[in-house]
Write an enzyme that holds these catalytic residues in place. Structure first.
Site, PDB file in Angstrom:
ATOM      1  N   LYS A   1      -3.601   2.745  -2.259  1.00  0.00           N
ATOM      2  CA  LYS A   1      -3.018   3.586  -1.216  1.00  0.00           C
ATOM      3  C   LYS A   1      -4.074   3.704  -0.117  1.00  0.00           C
ATOM      4  O   LYS A   1      -5.251   3.490  -0.358  1.00  0.00           O
ATOM      5  CB  LYS A   1      -2.669   4.962  -1.810  1.00  0.00           C
ATOM      6  CG  LYS A   1      -2.186   5.958  -0.780  1.00  0.00           C
ATOM      7  CD  LYS A   1      -1.000   6.774  -1.253  1.00  0.00           C
ATOM      8  CE  LYS A   1      -0.421   7.611  -0.103  1.00  0.00           C
ATOM      9  NZ  LYS A   1       0.480   6.834   0.771  1.00  0.00           N
TER      10      LYS A   1
ATOM     11  N   GLY B   1       8.198  -5.769   3.532  1.00  0.00           N
ATOM     12  CA  GLY B   1       9.364  -5.193   4.190  1.00  0.00           C
ATOM     13  C   GLY B   1      10.642  -5.637   3.504  1.00  0.00           C
ATOM     14  O   GLY B   1      11.123  -6.739   3.731  1.00  0.00           O
TER      15      GLY B   1
ATOM     16  N   SER C   1       0.836  -1.205   0.000  1.00  0.00           N
ATOM     17  CA  SER C   1       0.000   0.000   0.000  1.00  0.00           C
ATOM     18  C   SER C   1       0.868   1.251   0.000  1.00  0.00           C
ATOM     19  O   SER C   1       1.896   1.317   0.673  1.00  0.00           O
ATOM     20  CB  SER C   1      -0.900   0.011   1.231  1.00  0.00           C
ATOM     21  OG  SER C   1      -1.679   1.186   1.232  1.00  0.00           O
TER      22      SER C   1
ATOM     23  N   CYS D   1       0.711   3.468  10.540  1.00  0.00           N
ATOM     24  CA  CYS D   1       1.615   4.388   9.844  1.00  0.00           C
ATOM     25  C   CYS D   1       2.356   5.252  10.856  1.00  0.00           C
ATOM     26  O   CYS D   1       1.729   5.959  11.642  1.00  0.00           O
ATOM     27  CB  CYS D   1       0.838   5.286   8.886  1.00  0.00           C
ATOM     28  SG  CYS D   1       1.917   6.449   8.045  1.00  0.00           S
TER      29      CYS D   1
HETATM   30  C1  LIG Z   1       6.425   5.823  -0.148  1.00  0.00           C
HETATM   31  C2  LIG Z   1       5.684   4.903   0.744  1.00  0.00           C
HETATM   32  C3  LIG Z   1       4.329   5.121   1.002  1.00  0.00           C
HETATM   33  C4  LIG Z   1       3.616   4.260   1.826  1.00  0.00           C
HETATM   34  N1  LIG Z   1       2.287   4.482   2.038  1.00  0.00           N
HETATM   35  C5  LIG Z   1       1.560   3.601   2.765  1.00  0.00           C
HETATM   36  C6  LIG Z   1       0.147   3.752   2.891  1.00  0.00           C
HETATM   37  O1  LIG Z   1      -0.464   4.668   2.332  1.00  0.00           O
HETATM   38  N2  LIG Z   1      -0.522   2.826   3.634  1.00  0.00           N
HETATM   39  C7  LIG Z   1       0.099   1.763   4.241  1.00  0.00           C
HETATM   40  O2  LIG Z   1      -0.573   0.950   4.861  1.00  0.00           O
HETATM   41  N3  LIG Z   1       1.437   1.588   4.116  1.00  0.00           N
HETATM   42  C8  LIG Z   1       2.183   2.484   3.397  1.00  0.00           C
HETATM   43  N4  LIG Z   1       3.544   2.290   3.265  1.00  0.00           N
HETATM   44  C9  LIG Z   1       4.183   1.109   3.865  1.00  0.00           C
HETATM   45  C10 LIG Z   1       4.340  -0.010   2.843  1.00  0.00           C
HETATM   46  O3  LIG Z   1       3.077  -0.467   2.406  1.00  0.00           O
HETATM   47  C11 LIG Z   1       5.153  -1.201   3.375  1.00  0.00           C
HETATM   48  O4  LIG Z   1       4.463  -1.774   4.466  1.00  0.00           O
HETATM   49  C12 LIG Z   1       6.544  -0.828   3.836  1.00  0.00           C
HETATM   50  O5  LIG Z   1       7.093   0.169   2.986  1.00  0.00           O
HETATM   51  C13 LIG Z   1       7.505  -2.023   3.871  1.00  0.00           C
HETATM   52  O6  LIG Z   1       7.671  -2.616   2.603  1.00  0.00           O
HETATM   53  P1  LIG Z   1       8.867  -2.268   1.566  1.00  0.00           P
HETATM   54  O7  LIG Z   1      10.148  -2.353   2.296  1.00  0.00           O
HETATM   55  O8  LIG Z   1       8.717  -3.261   0.462  1.00  0.00           O
HETATM   56  O9  LIG Z   1       8.600  -0.874   1.086  1.00  0.00           O
HETATM   57  C14 LIG Z   1       4.278   3.157   2.437  1.00  0.00           C
HETATM   58  C15 LIG Z   1       5.635   2.964   2.201  1.00  0.00           C
HETATM   59  C16 LIG Z   1       6.346   3.800   1.367  1.00  0.00           C
HETATM   60  C17 LIG Z   1       7.805   3.546   1.128  1.00  0.00           C
END
Ligand SMILES: Cc1cc2nc3c(=O)[nH]c(=O)nc-3n(C[C@H](O)[C@H](O)[C@H](O)COP(=O)(O)O)c2cc1C
Ligand SMILES: Cc1cc2nc3c(=O)[nH]c(=O)nc-3n(C[C@H](O)[C@H](O)[C@H](O)COP(=O)(O)OP(=O)(O)OC[C@H]3O[C@@H](n4cnc5c(N)ncnc54)[C@H](O)[C@@H]3O)c2cc1C
Lengths: 270, 331
Positions: B45, B271, B21, B154
């Site tokens: 999102k 993650g 997301s 968040c």
């Molecule tokens: C730019 C960005 C925006 C994010 N926005 C959201 C969001 O709107 N809602 C949410 O539940 N998680 C959000 N996250 C968290 C991600 O969904 C994810 O749980 C976290 O980044 C870990 O995964 P990754 O290392 O693959 O990015 C966001 C992460 C990033 C980097």
């Protein structure tokens, strides 16, 4: 991958017009015409800015003072420090010897001046159509005029310089009745207000001339993950797959010339 | 040919990869494009009931090891969500029809060769108050997403909203109960935070409150990065959630612990997944679906296609016929 801003010190400030200021700074990465950098004024905001010039050591950006970040940037002085990330995005490309029509408006003149400067080195010839409200708002005119193998065609709404009317109307007139001279162009490049680019896209499509269009949307990350700069219906990120795109791709963007999205992702009509 | 499909809360996914997301999830067309690039499912999102303004840029900075983001959950509110989800469903119809006809417009060599049966939609919702979680959940359920993901974790809106619900077991459970009450039989996954002392007790609390699944994990921290020349924190919000490669070991450990404690609860692992091998590691730890966020910055939206190839190759080399067989097989 380094997507942190680098601190750069401004080495030169040029007032181009009442609205536009150019800032020059040394930068470790090289940029090509059509690419952009993310410019950060600490404590204020960070926004995309087209690369207006790269001399192999320094990059220039040309900023129109319209809002918070652009005004803060326009007030910067020699020696001030700003942050810069990038360059990002696709480049304007051409083939050796291409006969190119460039159509510029607003701050779009800066990247197209850079493109013309590089293209003529490759033996290209350029007809440069540049539109503005009045003669006062034609930044870079002096520099475009003196480029070799380049003909400069200013167009102003009030007729205070060059053609009276839009740059697109000027271009169409130049091609003559029934576009008799259209075949003299191998390539069209455009950067400027979207409705102007839409007109260029339509004319180029009708005439079957290859065109490159700079599709600009609200950008936050600049490298294709936040998804704020996507377009309907293809859903591609313009920061990464654009901003410079082939007209064929642009024709598939249903929202082009119609709407874009704000920082919350809501549609806003142009 | 390896079978990459998995079943999650009764929903069939052609493969285990989804976008996390907040990444490429603002518009219906963007989600459809993620699907065309190979993702097994797509995640919106975080959706708010009303407009929510995010933070000023810079909001995302990254290097090879980690990313810090403080986008601040910007969103246009319910009307936008309705129009984008409906647009997605329309585009999905076309997309699946094309796949059946064999003239699909999937991009990438591998995506092209891959048959698609379905493209599930995970609608991620967020709110600042329990009642608003209930209200947005009720409205979003009407749009019939395949799964609802509840973001209570968040870390970069703490200054505005206070400690995330995911940090207190009782609060996390209350939100879960209110959401479950209004979404009919749409499965609910609750997205938890790594920034807690005892993740298993929080996981247990939301499952006891009715959660069908868990999404593990949201970003860690928040963290801070300072530009040394200007001595300014780079993110305008000063702090931001940590994601990317550095987050993976934390995610693996949490998924492992929760899966051991609650082996029947399916998990969306997110993650620091940057490759097919990373996704497999997460599945072996206990995840059924794997979310990719930051990895898209490194390898582009093409990462789905690339990682699926990597997963399929690994499965072939290791005699795994169905990727779902590796879930939770850590020794
Ligand atoms: C730019 C960005 C925006 C994010 N926005 C959201 C969001 O709107 N809602 C949410 O539940 N998680 C959000 N996250 C968290 C991600 O969904 C994810 O749980 C976290 O980044 C870990 O995964 P990754 O290392 O693959 O990015 C966001 C992460 C990033 C980097
Ligand atoms: C690829 C790209 C290249 C650009 N190149 C230049 C350039 O060379 N010179 C220049 O002066 N400006 C350029 N811009 C526009 C610039 O990024 C800012 O939008 C503009 O300076 C206004 O920002 P502000 O904070 O001053 O004004 P604000 O008060 O924030 O906004 C003024 C208006 O600008 C629009 N806008 C705001 N932020 C963005 C954004 N991040 N992206 C797109 N539109 C936005 C909004 O629709 C708003 O109506 C470019 C934009 C893009 C996307």
């Amino acid at each position: 991958m380094n997507l942190f801003p680098s601190s750069v010190r401004i080495t030169k400030v040029n007032k181009e017009t009442p609205l536009v200021t150019s800032l020059v700074f040394e930068y470790p990465e090289r940029a090509a015409p059509g690419q952009f950098v993310m410019v950060w004024v600490p404590g204020v905001d960070e926004k995309p800015m087209s690369v207006a010039f790269d001399d192999g050591k320094s990059i220039t950006v040309s900023v129109a003072a319209v809002g918070t970040l652009s005004k803060a940037l326009s007030e910067k002085k020699v020696g001030d420090v700003i942050g810069v990330r990038g360059p990002f995005g696709q480049k304007f490309t051409w083939k050796k010897g291409d006969r190119i029509a460039m159509l510029a408006g607003g701050y779009g003149v800066a990247p197209l001046y850079f493109a013309a400067h590089e293209a003529v080195k490759d033996g290209c010839t350029v007809d440069f159509f540049h539109g503005a409200r009045t003669h006062e708002y034609l930044p870079f005119a002096d520099r475009v005029e003196v480029l070799m193998n380049t003909t400069y065609y200013p167009a102003t709404d009030d007729g205070s310089r060059g053609f009276k009317g839009t740059s697109v109307a000027c271009w169409v007139e130049k091609m003559g009745d029934d576009y008799a001279e259209a075949q003299k162009y191998d390539l069209v490049m455009t950067c400027g207000p979207e409705r102007m680019m839409k007109a260029v896209s339509d004319v180029a499509f009708e005439l079957g001339i290859k065109a490159l269009v700079s599709v600009e949307r609200y950008m936050k990350c600049g490298f294709g993950i936040c998804g704020n700069c996507v377009v309907d219906d293809s859903g591609i990120t313009t920061c990464k797959k654009g901003t410079v795109m082939d007209n064929e791709e642009v024709r598939k963007i249903a929202e082009f010339g119609v709407y874009h999205r704000d920082s919350l992702g809501k549609k806003v009509n142009w | 040919m390896t079978d990459l499909s998995v079943k999650f809360c009764g929903v069939q996914f052609d493969n285990p990869l989804v976008n996390a997301s907040g990444i490429l999830g603002i518009t219906g067309a963007s989600l459809a494009n993620v699907g065309r690039n190979g993702a097994g499912g797509v995640t919106t999102k975080s959706l708010w009931l009303s407009e929510h303004v995010g933070h000023k840029s810079p909001v995302i900075i990254a290097n090879d090891y980690y990313m810090l983001n403080a986008v601040g959950l910007p969103d246009g509110g319910l009307e936008k969500a309705q129009s984008e989800i409906n647009h997605f469903i329309e585009l999905r119809r076309e997309f699946l029809k094309d796949f059946k006809a064999g003239s699909n417009d999937a991009v990438g060599k591998n995506a092209q060769a891959r048959k698609r049966k379905y493209l599930p939609l995970i609608a991620n919702i967020v709110a600042g108050k329990v009642e608003d979680f209930e209200n947005i959940a009720r409205e979003i359920a009407c749009l019939e997403p395949d799964i609802i993901e509840v973001n209570i974790s968040c870390p970069n809106v703490e200054s505005e909203l206070g400690k995330p619900f995911a940090c207190v077991a009782a609060d996390a459970a209350t939100v879960t109960r209110h959401v479950k009450k209004v979404v009919g039989n749409i499965p609910v996954t609750v997205k938890l935070s790594p920034n807690v002392e005892d993740i298993v007790s929080i996981a247990r609390a939301v499952v006891d409150a009715g959660a069908d699944a868990l999404t593990l994990i949201n970003t860690a921290g928040p963290g801070m990065a300072i530009n040394i020349e200007t001595r300014m924190p780079i993110l305008t919000n000063r702090v931001g959630g940590l994601s990317g490669a550095a987050l993976k070991p934390l995610a693996i450990k949490i998924i492992h612990d929760v899966h051991r404690a609650l082996p029947n609860i399916p998990i969306i692992g997110t993650g620091g997944v940057l490759s097919g091998q990373d996704a497999l590691e997460m599945m072996i730890a206990g995840a059924t679906l794997v979310g990719i966020g930051t990895g898209i910055a490194l390898r582009g939206v093409e990462i789905f296609d690339l990682a699926l190839r990597e997963m399929a190759d690994w499965c072939e080399e290791n005699g795994v016929e169905k990727v779902s067989d590796v879930i939770g097989t850590v020794k």
